[in-house]
Design an enzyme around this catalytic site. Structure first.
Site, PDB file in Angstrom:
ATOM      1  N   GLU A 165      38.299  50.771  19.744  1.00 16.71           N
ATOM      2  CA  GLU A 165      37.472  51.789  20.369  1.00 16.71           C
ATOM      3  C   GLU A 165      38.290  52.745  21.231  1.00 16.71           C
ATOM      4  OE1 GLU A 165      33.410  49.113  20.313  1.00 16.71           O
ATOM      5  OE2 GLU A 165      34.252  49.638  22.252  1.00 16.71           O
ATOM      6  N   ASN A 192      24.261  36.671  23.837  1.00 15.15           N
ATOM      7  CA  ASN A 192      24.037  37.754  22.890  1.00 15.15           C
ATOM      8  C   ASN A 192      24.271  37.244  21.467  1.00 15.15           C
ATOM      9  OD1 ASN A 192      23.925  40.216  21.521  1.00 15.15           O
ATOM     10  ND2 ASN A 192      25.980  40.810  22.166  1.00 15.15           N
ATOM     11  N   TYR A 249      31.687  43.297  34.853  1.00 16.97           N
ATOM     12  CA  TYR A 249      30.412  42.579  34.973  1.00 16.97           C
ATOM     13  C   TYR A 249      29.641  43.087  36.199  1.00 16.97           C
ATOM     14  CZ  TYR A 249      32.340  39.415  31.475  1.00 16.97           C
ATOM     15  OH  TYR A 249      32.881  38.910  30.323  1.00 16.97           O
ATOM     16  N   CYS A 258      28.732  43.438  23.841  1.00 18.91           N
ATOM     17  CA  CYS A 258      29.097  42.696  25.047  1.00 18.91           C
ATOM     18  C   CYS A 258      30.616  42.663  25.242  1.00 18.91           C
ATOM     19  CB  CYS A 258      28.502  41.291  25.011  1.00 18.91           C
ATOM     20  SG  CYS A 258      28.935  40.336  23.559  1.00 18.91           S
ATOM     21  N   HIS A 259      31.370  42.979  24.175  1.00 17.08           N
ATOM     22  CA  HIS A 259      32.830  43.016  24.312  1.00 17.08           C
ATOM     23  C   HIS A 259      33.278  44.131  25.259  1.00 17.08           C
ATOM     24  CE1 HIS A 259      32.009  45.870  20.994  1.00 17.08           C
ATOM     25  NE2 HIS A 259      33.053  46.523  21.465  1.00 17.08           N
TER      26      HIS A 259
END
Length: 158
Positions: free
Chosen positions: A155, A120, A97, A128-129
């Site tokens: 990912e 979001n 963050y 946002c993950h």
């Protein structure tokens, strides 16, 4: 306005599009995602072919596929700035963050980044993950930490 439910991944992905843009998306029950829409919105079931294709490509390892989906959401200037920056975080490279606050040129705005992530309405298209705690922990995620972990693992492995 069209609503479509996409399978695969950690849970069903509910997507609502208006015109040529996704305006609400997320994991979980249809009612939860539909509640993100303005009062009086009544999406009709349908198939969002381009979004379906992008989701399938993402699941198959083309992690940039979700970036090609047009999204639209409104918010404060800071939130819009964060959401735009989130789309530029490379898949497989989560940041904290605080680092995201630095990216947007507001080094003391880590809480504002967290607030924007929580507000979001088009996850995972605005990813946002990919924002995690400074200590490497997952932080929070509106759709639950198991979903966030699945997305991050997918990912990292692609």
């Amino acid at each position: 306005m069209i609503i479509d439910i996409l399978t695969g991944g950690p849970e069903d992905l509910v997507v609502i599009a208006d015109d040529d843009a996704v305006v609400a998306a997320g994991f979980g029950p249809v009612e939860r995602i539909a509640a993100m829409l303005p009062a009086g919105s009544d999406p009709e079931p349908g198939e969002l072919t381009g979004v379906r294709e992008a989701w399938a490509e993402y699941l198959d390892g083309d992690l940039a596929a979700l970036e090609r989906v047009v999204v639209r959401q409104s918010g404060s200037p800071v939130r819009v700035e964060v959401w735009d920056a989130l789309r530029r975080i490379p898949a497989g490279e989560p940041i904290s963050y605080g680092e995201m606050a630095d990216v947007i040129g507001r080094p003391r705005a880590a809480r504002a980044v967290g607030s924007a992530c929580g507000a979001n309405h088009v996850a995972p298209f605005v990813p946002c993950h990919r924002v995690i705690a400074a200590d490497g922990g997952l932080g929070g995620y509106g759709y639950g930490l198991p979903v966030k972990k699945w997305l991050l693992d997918h990912e990292a492995d692609a």
